[in-house]
Structures are given as structure tokens and as C-alpha cells.
Design a protein around this motif. Structure first.
Motif, PDB file in Angstrom:
ATOM      1  N   GLU A  31      64.434  66.235  84.928  1.00 47.51           N
ATOM      2  CA  GLU A  31      65.130  65.068  84.363  1.00 47.51           C
ATOM      3  C   GLU A  31      64.934  63.838  85.235  1.00 47.51           C
ATOM      4  O   GLU A  31      64.655  62.748  84.739  1.00 47.51           O
ATOM      5  CB  GLU A  31      66.624  65.351  84.211  1.00 47.51           C
ATOM      6  N   LYS A  32      65.087  64.013  86.526  1.00 45.30           N
ATOM      7  CA  LYS A  32      64.934  62.895  87.461  1.00 45.30           C
ATOM      8  C   LYS A  32      63.518  62.319  87.376  1.00 45.30           C
ATOM      9  O   LYS A  32      63.337  61.105  87.312  1.00 45.30           O
ATOM     10  CB  LYS A  32      65.244  63.359  88.884  1.00 45.30           C
ATOM     11  N   ALA A  33      62.519  63.192  87.351  1.00 44.44           N
ATOM     12  CA  ALA A  33      61.120  62.742  87.287  1.00 44.44           C
ATOM     13  C   ALA A  33      60.847  61.960  86.003  1.00 44.44           C
ATOM     14  O   ALA A  33      60.175  60.929  86.030  1.00 44.44           O
ATOM     15  CB  ALA A  33      60.178  63.946  87.383  1.00 44.44           C
ATOM     16  N   LEU A  34      61.381  62.429  84.874  1.00 45.97           N
ATOM     17  CA  LEU A  34      61.160  61.745  83.602  1.00 45.97           C
ATOM     18  C   LEU A  34      61.915  60.417  83.542  1.00 45.97           C
ATOM     19  O   LEU A  34      61.395  59.421  83.029  1.00 45.97           O
ATOM     20  CB  LEU A  34      61.551  62.652  82.437  1.00 45.97           C
ATOM     21  N   ARG A  35      63.121  60.400  84.063  1.00 46.29           N
ATOM     22  CA  ARG A  35      63.906  59.146  84.069  1.00 46.29           C
ATOM     23  C   ARG A  35      63.262  58.085  84.960  1.00 46.29           C
ATOM     24  O   ARG A  35      63.258  56.900  84.636  1.00 46.29           O
ATOM     25  CB  ARG A  35      65.336  59.415  84.509  1.00 46.29           C
ATOM     26  N   GLU A  36      62.730  58.513  86.097  1.00 48.49           N
ATOM     27  CA  GLU A  36      62.118  57.567  87.038  1.00 48.49           C
ATOM     28  C   GLU A  36      60.943  56.813  86.433  1.00 48.49           C
ATOM     29  O   GLU A  36      60.684  55.677  86.808  1.00 48.49           O
ATOM     30  CB  GLU A  36      61.682  58.279  88.323  1.00 48.49           C
ATOM     31  N   ILE A  37      60.222  57.438  85.518  1.00 43.58           N
ATOM     32  CA  ILE A  37      59.077  56.753  84.899  1.00 43.58           C
ATOM     33  C   ILE A  37      59.447  56.139  83.544  1.00 43.58           C
ATOM     34  O   ILE A  37      58.603  55.596  82.857  1.00 43.58           O
ATOM     35  CB  ILE A  37      57.857  57.680  84.758  1.00 43.58           C
ATOM     36  N   GLY A  38      60.710  56.260  83.171  1.00 39.06           N
ATOM     37  CA  GLY A  38      61.183  55.620  81.946  1.00 39.06           C
ATOM     38  C   GLY A  38      60.806  56.326  80.654  1.00 39.06           C
ATOM     39  O   GLY A  38      60.777  55.705  79.588  1.00 39.06           O
ATOM     40  N   VAL A  39      60.537  57.619  80.721  1.00 36.12           N
ATOM     41  CA  VAL A  39      60.194  58.382  79.521  1.00 36.12           C
ATOM     42  C   VAL A  39      61.476  58.827  78.831  1.00 36.12           C
ATOM     43  O   VAL A  39      62.342  59.436  79.450  1.00 36.12           O
ATOM     44  CB  VAL A  39      59.316  59.605  79.873  1.00 36.12           C
ATOM     45  N   GLU A  40      61.577  58.503  77.545  1.00 34.96           N
ATOM     46  CA  GLU A  40      62.721  58.988  76.771  1.00 34.96           C
ATOM     47  C   GLU A  40      62.452  60.431  76.375  1.00 34.96           C
ATOM     48  O   GLU A  40      61.330  60.796  76.030  1.00 34.96           O
ATOM     49  CB  GLU A  40      62.915  58.131  75.525  1.00 34.96           C
ATOM     50  N   PHE A  41      63.494  61.243  76.412  1.00 38.45           N
ATOM     51  CA  PHE A  41      63.345  62.654  76.057  1.00 38.45           C
ATOM     52  C   PHE A  41      64.614  63.144  75.392  1.00 38.45           C
ATOM     53  O   PHE A  41      65.665  62.530  75.472  1.00 38.45           O
ATOM     54  CB  PHE A  41      63.029  63.504  77.299  1.00 38.45           C
ATOM     55  N   ARG A  42      64.463  64.260  74.733  1.00 34.66           N
ATOM     56  CA  ARG A  42      65.586  64.967  74.120  1.00 34.66           C
ATOM     57  C   ARG A  42      65.603  66.359  74.731  1.00 34.66           C
ATOM     58  O   ARG A  42      64.560  66.998  74.838  1.00 34.66           O
ATOM     59  CB  ARG A  42      65.350  65.028  72.604  1.00 34.66           C
ATOM     60  N   ARG A  43      66.771  66.808  75.150  1.00 34.74           N
ATOM     61  CA  ARG A  43      66.884  68.168  75.693  1.00 34.74           C
ATOM     62  C   ARG A  43      67.151  69.148  74.565  1.00 34.74           C
ATOM     63  O   ARG A  43      67.994  68.917  73.712  1.00 34.74           O
ATOM     64  CB  ARG A  43      68.037  68.256  76.692  1.00 34.74           C
ATOM     65  N   ASP A  44      66.418  70.238  74.577  1.00 38.11           N
ATOM     66  CA  ASP A  44      66.640  71.331  73.637  1.00 38.11           C
ATOM     67  C   ASP A  44      66.940  72.549  74.497  1.00 38.11           C
ATOM     68  O   ASP A  44      66.078  73.013  75.237  1.00 38.11           O
ATOM     69  CB  ASP A  44      65.400  71.546  72.771  1.00 38.11           C
ATOM     70  N   GLU A  45      68.176  73.036  74.422  1.00 35.40           N
ATOM     71  CA  GLU A  45      68.594  74.116  75.311  1.00 35.40           C
ATOM     72  C   GLU A  45      68.937  75.378  74.538  1.00 35.40           C
ATOM     73  O   GLU A  45      69.445  75.326  73.432  1.00 35.40           O
ATOM     74  CB  GLU A  45      69.843  73.699  76.102  1.00 35.40           C
TER      75      GLU A  45
END
Length: 189
Positions: A31-45
Motif C-alpha cells: 500500500e505504501k509503495a503504491l500510494r507513494e507513486i500516486g497509483v489509485e487502487f482498490r483492495r480486494d480481500e
């Protein structure tokens, strides 16, 4: 026992102490890595897994960020066919051999692409070499082309069988009978 592994409490030192906390740490790092580069994502758990679903346009950038965060290899690449929703979901399950915080945890990086005649998406084999064969397998079973892959050809199936895309949900399996070829008067079941 691998060099450097020491038996401790009935486990090897290289094995995680607590799978749940290891997964939680891996998810936090992803999550931290994706947020740092500004990538939007959806979590599927689900029970024991977390997939990060990103847009096709952000896939390569997200993969590079996860690799930089320590996810050094692809465990598997899989596709799921959703014919009613007219889409495929392709998920790269990534982990680490080298980072002790990630060792034993697997997170998914996925995309959803339209279910069209010739679906395609970027290859991640340039980010993780370990994705190469697995992308070939998804290509032959689902017909999803991976742009930039250097060797997209069937891996397990003959080309005529691969052309039928046998793992798509609309693939029809011809039923066989033990009575096939037996005269009707002998096959009264």
C-alpha cells in the motif's frame, strides 16, 4: 537445511513466525509503495489474501513500485473470466525471496480488462522475469495477449488446442461416453 537456517521452535529461521502478521506487513508495504507513486487502487480481500486492483495504464508503474519495495518475484499469474460482466481479471501474485519482512507473504497485483475478441494488456516480464512463462500460460488458456512479451506462444498445449482458449467459461467440453462407438443394442443403460 539451507546455509544460515537454524532450527528454532520446530521451524527454520527463514520461515515466518506468524503468517498473519507477515501478510499484514506485506500489505502495508505494498500500500505504501503504491500510494507513494500516486497509483489509485482498490483492495480486494479474502481469507488469507489481498489483491490490489489497478488500472491497466498504471500496471507497469505499480509493478515497478512493488519490486522496488522488495517484492522480488512473481509466484503465479492467473486470469479469471467473467463473461456476464464482459471482463477478465488478471492477477500477479508477488512475494519475496530476499526481504525477511515479506518472505512467506503473497499479495496480488491485478487489473480488469474488457472481454473482447483479442484482449491485451502490458507484459510484466520486463519487471519480473519470473512472470514470463506464467504469462504464456494465461495467453494460451485465455487468449490474453501481453504487449511487450518476447515469446508469446503456447507453453503446454498444441497450437490448435490453445486457439480454442480452454479456460474461458464459454469453452464447451465435448462429453465422451464409455459407449461411444458401441452398437446401440449393446449399450442399454
Amino acid at each position: 537445511m539451507a546455509s544460515g537456517d537454524v532450527a528454532e521452535e520446530g521451524r527454520l529461521a527463514s520461515q515466518p513466525r506468524d503468517a498473519e502478521s507477515t501478510l499484514a506487513k506485506a500489505v502495508e508495504m505494498a500500500e505504501k509503495a503504491l500510494r507513494e507513486i500516486g497509483v489509485e487502487f482498490r483492495r480486494d480481500e479474502g481469507k488469507g489474501f489481498v489483491d490490489f486492483i489497478v488500472s491497466v495504464d498504471d500496471l507497469v508503474k505499480a509493478a515497478e513500485a512493488l519490486k522496488a519495495a522488495g517484492f522480488d518475484h512473481v509466484v503465479s499469474v492467473t486470469a479469471v473470466d467473467y463473461p456476464k460482466e464482459r471482463k477478465f481479471r488478471v492477477v500477479y501474485h508477488v512475494s519475496s525471496y530476499l526481504d525477511p519482512h515479506l518472505k512467506g507473504a503473497i499479495v496480488g497485483l491485478g487489473v480488469e480488462i474488457p472481454r473482447v475478441e483479442k484482449p491485451s494488456m502490458p507484459s510484466l516480464s520486463q519487471v519480473w522475469v519470473s512472470a514470463e512463462f506464467q504469462e504464456r500460460e494465461v495467453y494460451e488458456f485465455f487468449g490474453i495477449e501481453f504487449e511487450g512479451h518476447t515469446d508469446l506462444r503456447p507453453l503446454l498445449l498444441t497450437p490448435p488446442v490453445a486457439e480454442k482458449r480452454p479456460l474461458r467459461k464459454d469453452f464447451v467440453v465435448r462429453e465422451e461416453s464409455i459407449y461411444e462407438g458401441v452398437p446401440k443394442e449393446w449399450s442399454k443403460a
